[in-house]
Design a protein around this motif. Structure first.
Motif, PDB file in Angstrom:
ATOM      1  N   ASP A 139      51.609   3.349  38.545  1.00  0.00           N
ATOM      2  CA  ASP A 139      51.801   2.661  37.208  1.00  0.00           C
ATOM      3  C   ASP A 139      51.701   1.123  37.590  1.00  0.00           C
ATOM      4  N   LEU A 140      52.107   0.725  38.746  1.00  0.00           N
ATOM      5  CA  LEU A 140      51.784  -0.766  39.328  1.00  0.00           C
ATOM      6  C   LEU A 140      50.321  -1.185  39.167  1.00  0.00           C
ATOM      7  N   GLY A 141      49.402  -0.411  38.933  1.00  0.00           N
ATOM      8  CA  GLY A 141      48.069  -0.625  38.981  1.00  0.00           C
ATOM      9  C   GLY A 141      47.436  -0.212  40.337  1.00  0.00           C
ATOM     10  N   ALA A 142      47.927   0.262  41.092  1.00  0.00           N
ATOM     11  CA  ALA A 142      47.417   0.498  42.640  1.00  0.00           C
ATOM     12  C   ALA A 142      46.376   1.799  42.331  1.00  0.00           C
ATOM     13  N   SER A 143      45.176   1.768  42.937  1.00  0.00           N
ATOM     14  CA  SER A 143      44.366   2.983  42.914  1.00  0.00           C
ATOM     15  C   SER A 143      44.713   4.152  43.816  1.00  0.00           C
ATOM     16  N   ASP A 144      44.249   5.155  43.765  1.00  0.00           N
ATOM     17  CA  ASP A 144      44.633   6.461  44.513  1.00  0.00           C
ATOM     18  C   ASP A 144      44.414   6.251  45.999  1.00  0.00           C
ATOM     19  N   LEU A 145      43.331   5.649  46.076  1.00  0.00           N
ATOM     20  CA  LEU A 145      43.067   5.042  47.461  1.00  0.00           C
ATOM     21  C   LEU A 145      43.800   3.969  48.115  1.00  0.00           C
ATOM     22  N   THR A 146      44.266   3.219  47.250  1.00  0.00           N
ATOM     23  CA  THR A 146      45.264   2.082  47.601  1.00  0.00           C
ATOM     24  C   THR A 146      46.660   2.681  48.097  1.00  0.00           C
ATOM     25  N   THR A 147      47.078   3.648  47.149  1.00  0.00           N
ATOM     26  CA  THR A 147      48.324   4.321  47.314  1.00  0.00           C
ATOM     27  C   THR A 147      48.302   5.231  48.429  1.00  0.00           C
ATOM     28  N   MET A 148      46.995   5.799  48.745  1.00  0.00           N
ATOM     29  CA  MET A 148      47.106   6.664  49.958  1.00  0.00           C
ATOM     30  C   MET A 148      46.943   5.841  51.214  1.00  0.00           C
ATOM     31  N   ARG A 149      46.504   4.634  51.053  1.00  0.00           N
ATOM     32  CA  ARG A 149      46.450   3.838  52.402  1.00  0.00           C
ATOM     33  C   ARG A 149      47.630   2.857  52.472  1.00  0.00           C
ATOM     34  N   LEU A 150      48.062   2.559  51.512  1.00  0.00           N
ATOM     35  CA  LEU A 150      49.553   1.557  51.768  1.00  0.00           C
ATOM     36  C   LEU A 150      50.841   2.521  51.400  1.00  0.00           C
ATOM     37  N   ILE A 151      50.914   3.539  51.042  1.00  0.00           N
ATOM     38  CA  ILE A 151      52.171   4.200  50.658  1.00  0.00           C
ATOM     39  C   ILE A 151      52.395   5.456  51.448  1.00  0.00           C
ATOM     40  N   VAL A 152      51.324   6.411  51.267  1.00  0.00           N
ATOM     41  CA  VAL A 152      51.503   7.767  51.748  1.00  0.00           C
ATOM     42  C   VAL A 152      50.915   7.750  53.099  1.00  0.00           C
ATOM     43  N   ALA A 153      50.013   6.972  53.711  1.00  0.00           N
ATOM     44  CA  ALA A 153      49.476   7.034  55.041  1.00  0.00           C
ATOM     45  C   ALA A 153      50.607   6.883  56.186  1.00  0.00           C
ATOM     46  N   PRO A 154      51.400   5.664  55.863  1.00  0.00           N
ATOM     47  CA  PRO A 154      52.460   5.265  56.744  1.00  0.00           C
ATOM     48  C   PRO A 154      53.441   6.275  56.716  1.00  0.00           C
ATOM     49  N   MET A 155      53.957   7.134  55.836  1.00  0.00           N
ATOM     50  CA  MET A 155      54.647   8.019  55.546  1.00  0.00           C
ATOM     51  C   MET A 155      54.481   9.192  56.295  1.00  0.00           C
ATOM     52  N   ASP A 180      57.356  11.929  45.046  1.00  0.00           N
ATOM     53  CA  ASP A 180      56.513  11.988  43.723  1.00  0.00           C
ATOM     54  C   ASP A 180      56.582  10.500  43.246  1.00  0.00           C
ATOM     55  N   ALA A 181      58.027  10.340  43.014  1.00  0.00           N
ATOM     56  CA  ALA A 181      58.363   8.941  42.077  1.00  0.00           C
ATOM     57  C   ALA A 181      57.518   7.946  43.068  1.00  0.00           C
ATOM     58  N   LEU A 182      57.419   7.803  43.987  1.00  0.00           N
ATOM     59  CA  LEU A 182      56.978   6.624  45.051  1.00  0.00           C
ATOM     60  C   LEU A 182      55.710   6.310  44.626  1.00  0.00           C
ATOM     61  N   THR A 183      54.832   7.656  44.526  1.00  0.00           N
ATOM     62  CA  THR A 183      53.329   7.584  44.358  1.00  0.00           C
ATOM     63  C   THR A 183      53.225   7.069  42.823  1.00  0.00           C
ATOM     64  N   ASP A 184      53.884   8.002  42.035  1.00  0.00           N
ATOM     65  CA  ASP A 184      53.928   7.350  40.440  1.00  0.00           C
ATOM     66  C   ASP A 184      54.101   6.022  40.155  1.00  0.00           C
ATOM     67  N   ALA A 185      55.199   5.313  40.734  1.00  0.00           N
ATOM     68  CA  ALA A 185      55.362   3.850  40.748  1.00  0.00           C
ATOM     69  C   ALA A 185      54.334   2.998  41.071  1.00  0.00           C
ATOM     70  N   SER A 186      53.521   3.526  42.331  1.00  0.00           N
ATOM     71  CA  SER A 186      52.373   2.771  42.820  1.00  0.00           C
ATOM     72  C   SER A 186      51.379   2.936  41.743  1.00  0.00           C
TER      73      SER A 186
END
Length: 279
Positions: free
Chosen positions: A186-202, A178-184
């Motif tokens: 906090d850095l200004g990424a939208s939910d869609l960007t977080t899902m695409r760049l952070i969550v999807a590869p994982m 959860d800390a990884l998505t929270d950090a994303s």
């Protein structure tokens, strides 16, 4: 000099692994080898008995006859369609289960997803046959039913194999911190960007693991197709017909090489993505 405890532990573990490895080699790999060899035999035109004479006739027929090519393409298309539908349905459900549901709701959803696995395969398939019947509940409630055919086959197989996709994807979402998505965020990424760049590869390894189950199970299924497929023929039906109806074991074995090769190629493709290394 007495053996160290670590060496004794390894020897015990190796001894315990002998029975399952022997079963794998003899029962599974041995029967698979016999299947591959029998594809190059032929049957007697007079008695129908298997003649252990080496020939490429069966393989040539499988590769050249239009009916087998059409059935192969249809089967691969159905397996891919089922896999894609399972992934589309599993990802949002697994996301809600892992990240938004309360512990009590999460347990209830896990039970709801896995409970159908305990039900009889035939009961579930015949339930979908009744549901999709032109005079069934779906037609009565909505005025439309796809009837029996390819659409019914894809829908039924998607329902049957969906739990095999949900569980690994759910486990993959649980491993996303959860800390990884929270950090994303906090850095200004939208939910869609977080899902695409952070969550999807994982979570991709979980999707890949689930797709292996859904693809392989759909590729070899012939019972559900018989129940809801109408006149639709997939490779499983053709293999069954050659083995039981036509009493042509070598041709059935030759046809069985197609799903075997397809599964091997699919596994190699998943491996090249690197997904299986992180499952």
């Amino acid at each position: 000099m007495p053996a160290s405890p670590r060496l004794r532990e390894r020897a015990t573990l190796a001894f315990l692994l002998v029975p399952p490895l022997a079963w794998l080699i003899i029962a599974y790999l041995g029967s698979l080898a016999v299947l591959m060899v029998s594809a190059f035999w032929r049957t007697s035109s007079f008695t129908g008995a298997v003649v252990r004479t080496f020939t490429f006739d069966n393989v040539i027929r499988v590769l050249t006859e239009p009916v087998f090519r059409t059935t192969t393409v249809r089967t691969l298309a159905v397996a891919l369609a089922v896999t894609v539908l399972c992934a589309v349905l599993a990802v949002p459900l697994a996301l809600f289960m892992a990240k938004f549901a309360s512990p009590a709701v999460q347990i209830a959803l896990v039970v709801a997803v896995t409970t159908p696995l305990w039900a009889s395969y035939l009961v579930k398939a015949y339930a979908w046959r009744m549901l999709l019947s032109p005079e069934g509940p779906l037609a009565w409630a909505t005025g439309y039913s796809p009837g029996y055919g390819l659409v019914a086959t894809v829908l039924t197989l998607t329902y049957l194999w969906l739990p095999y996709m949900v569980i690994p994807v759910f486990a993959a979402f649980q491993r996303v911190p959860d800390a990884l998505t929270d950090a994303s965020s906090d850095l200004g990424a939208s939910d869609l960007t977080t899902m695409r760049l952070i969550v999807a590869p994982m979570i991709f390894p979980g999707v890949a693991a689930g797709s292996i189950f859904t693809f392989s199970l759909s590729l070899g299924d012939y019972i559900a197709v018989t129940i809801v497929g109408g006149k639709t023929q997939l490779l499983g039906n053709v293999i069954y017909g050659q083995l039981v109806t036509a009493n042509n074991q070598p041709m059935a074995a030759a046809l069985s090489l197609i799903p075997l090769v397809a599964i091997i190629l699919y596994l190699l493709a998943m491996r090249r993505t690197g997904a299986l290394e992180n499952v």
